[in-house]
Design an enzyme around this catalytic site. Structure first.
Site, short mmCIF file in Angstrom:
data_model
loop_
_atom_site.label_atom_id
_atom_site.label_comp_id
_atom_site.label_asym_id
_atom_site.label_seq_id
_atom_site.Cartn_x
_atom_site.Cartn_y
_atom_site.Cartn_z
N HIS A 1 0.81 -1.22 0.00
CA HIS A 1 0.00 0.00 0.00
C HIS A 1 0.85 1.27 0.00
O HIS A 1 0.32 2.37 -0.20
CB HIS A 1 -0.95 0.01 1.21
CG HIS A 1 -2.31 0.54 0.89
ND1 HIS A 1 -2.52 1.55 -0.03
CD2 HIS A 1 -3.53 0.21 1.36
CE1 HIS A 1 -3.81 1.82 -0.10
NE2 HIS A 1 -4.45 1.03 0.72
N ASP B 1 -2.04 1.96 -4.89
CA ASP B 1 -3.31 2.36 -4.30
C ASP B 1 -4.37 1.29 -4.56
O ASP B 1 -4.30 0.54 -5.54
CB ASP B 1 -3.78 3.69 -4.88
CG ASP B 1 -2.85 4.83 -4.51
OD1 ASP B 1 -2.22 4.75 -3.44
OD2 ASP B 1 -2.75 5.81 -5.29
#
Length: 421
Positions: free
Chosen positions: A393, A397
């Site tokens: 992450h 995204d």
């Protein structure tokens, strides 16, 4: 007579030490020049060590699971004549951290001082069981041999279901073939507790997985894909494959991934978190998680984007066989930019795979199941497969991961697009 110290040579990859995963000799054994004496594991592969001289083994550098520094003593042999030892190269000495000029050899059999604490010398390998020599002629991985030795099992007495002995063969022997006779499940006695030392490939896996989960904030996205048309196409291609390998779902998935990543370069990337640099790769060097007797290995399909489904199927088979038989080369086990992990028929409903650091994504196809679905007002039978992706992450995204999977889904649900220019 002369004493020859066989020092662990520089076995490449810029490593400082290697782990002992198997001894093929014991103290007192006669060894011949070029005879295999030990298996040493680096971060990437297991390397066979061969004796450079003939003679009698006097000392060994510790036990299975111990680490040995490059350039330090691995074995001492009493030779039949005078033998000059090759000096350790200055480059090896300079690049080997933690090795001091005055540090005594661990083979000396004496304690040494480290600060104010006196440490005993490492234990010398104990003689192996009587069946040890017979075990050497049985085809089995170092992990299987080590487990058999710990259990006191003569591998020559164990029946192999395939071309080599596996852990499942040991399990069957312990249950049915060890002279205890067959016991019905309700009459089975509980097995004794077994303490298994975490060494070799299992230790590498443990270290890598722990580092990945500590350093990478994972998230997983799962989508359902209708592969009915793709399965029909795969069946037709297999029916007319001639002497080419049988196609599984994996080559089609790889083609779909390779056709999609140019629009999502953040997926096919590696993140150097220490330097703060993400490298987005133009070529797809696809890691293929493969289960072996020694544990999980990840051979790499180079330039997967340039291969068709038949070429991919051939390379998948070759690399998987090399990994399972311990013949994979170090360069075939490194350099991946994106990894696929599949459990085949054990795939389950969904998976949350752990990223192969320093990559930023890993893709996991799950089991294909048949279920009824709606098509307009009709209910039809469909073949459905969930596709999982875990991402870093910090780099990827959630929107990008979902969009990537949706693009892969479109190709798999309309398989003619896989072959369109």
């Amino acid at each position: 007579m002369a004493r020859f110290t066989f020092r662990l040579p520089d076995i490449g990859e810029g490593i400082a030490e290697a782990e002992i995963v198997a001894w093929h000799v014991k103290i007192g054994d006669r060894v011949e020049e070029d005879q295999q004496v030990a298996d040493m594991m680096t971060d990437k592969a297991t390397v066979e060590m061969e004796s450079p001289v003939s003679g009698t083994v006097l000392e060994l550098a510790g036990e299975v699971g111990d680490q040995v520094a490059i350039g330090s003593a691995l074995m001492v042999v009493e030779t039949d004549g005078e033998v000059s030892e090759a000096p350790v190269s200055e480059e090896v000495e300079a690049e080997t951290p933690g090795v001091e000029e005055e540090k005594p050899s661990p083979l000396r059999g004496e304690g040494w001082e480290r600060g104010s604490e006196e440490q005993p010398a490492p234990a010398i390998q104990a003689p192996l069981p009587d069946g040890e020599r017979a075990q050497r002629h049985v085809l089995a991985s170092p992990a299987v041999r080590a487990r058999a030795q710990d259990l006191g099992i003569d591998l020559a007495q164990v029946k192999a279901e395939g071309d080599r002995l596996r852990h499942s063969d040991l399990d069957a022997y312990l249950r049915y073939g060890s002279g205890q006779g067959y016991h019905a499940p309700h009459a089975d006695r509980a097995r004794a507790d077994e303490a298994v030392k975490v060494i070799g490939m299992r230790r590498r896996i443990a270290e890598n997985m722990a580092a990945s989960k500590r350093a990478i904030p994972h998230f997983t996205y799962v989508e359902e894909i209708d592969v009915t048309a793709l399965e029909a196409m795969r069946g037709d291609l297999n029916d007319n494959r001639g002497n080419r390998p049988k196609l599984t779902m994996l080559p089609f998935l790889i083609v779909a991934i390779c056709r999609t990543v140019p629009d999502f370069p953040m997926i096919n990337a590696r993140y150097d978190d220490e330097a703060g640099v993400v490298t987005r790769h133009g070529r797809v060097h696809l890691g293929m998680a493969t289960q072996t007797d020694a544990g999980l290995m990840v051979p790499v399909i180079r330039d997967a984007q340039d291969r068709n489904v038949w070429q991919l199927a051939t390379e998948i088979g070759r690399l998987a066989d090399a990994a399972r038989t311990g013949k994979a080369k170090p360069e075939e086990l490194s350099g991946s930019t994106l990894t696929v992990t599949s459990l085949g028929p054990l795939g389950g409903i969904a998976t949350t795979p752990v990223i192969n650091r320093p990559e930023v994504a890993i893709i996991g196809p799950n089991k294909i199941v048949e279920r009824p679905i709606f098509q307009g007002d009709d209910i039809v039978r469909a073949k459905l497969m969930n596709l999982s992706i875990s991402c870093d992450h910090r780099v990827v995204d959630g929107w990008d991961a979902a969009s990537f999977v949706q693009a892969v889904k479109k190709l798999l649900e309309t398989p003619a697009l896989l072959f369109a220019d």
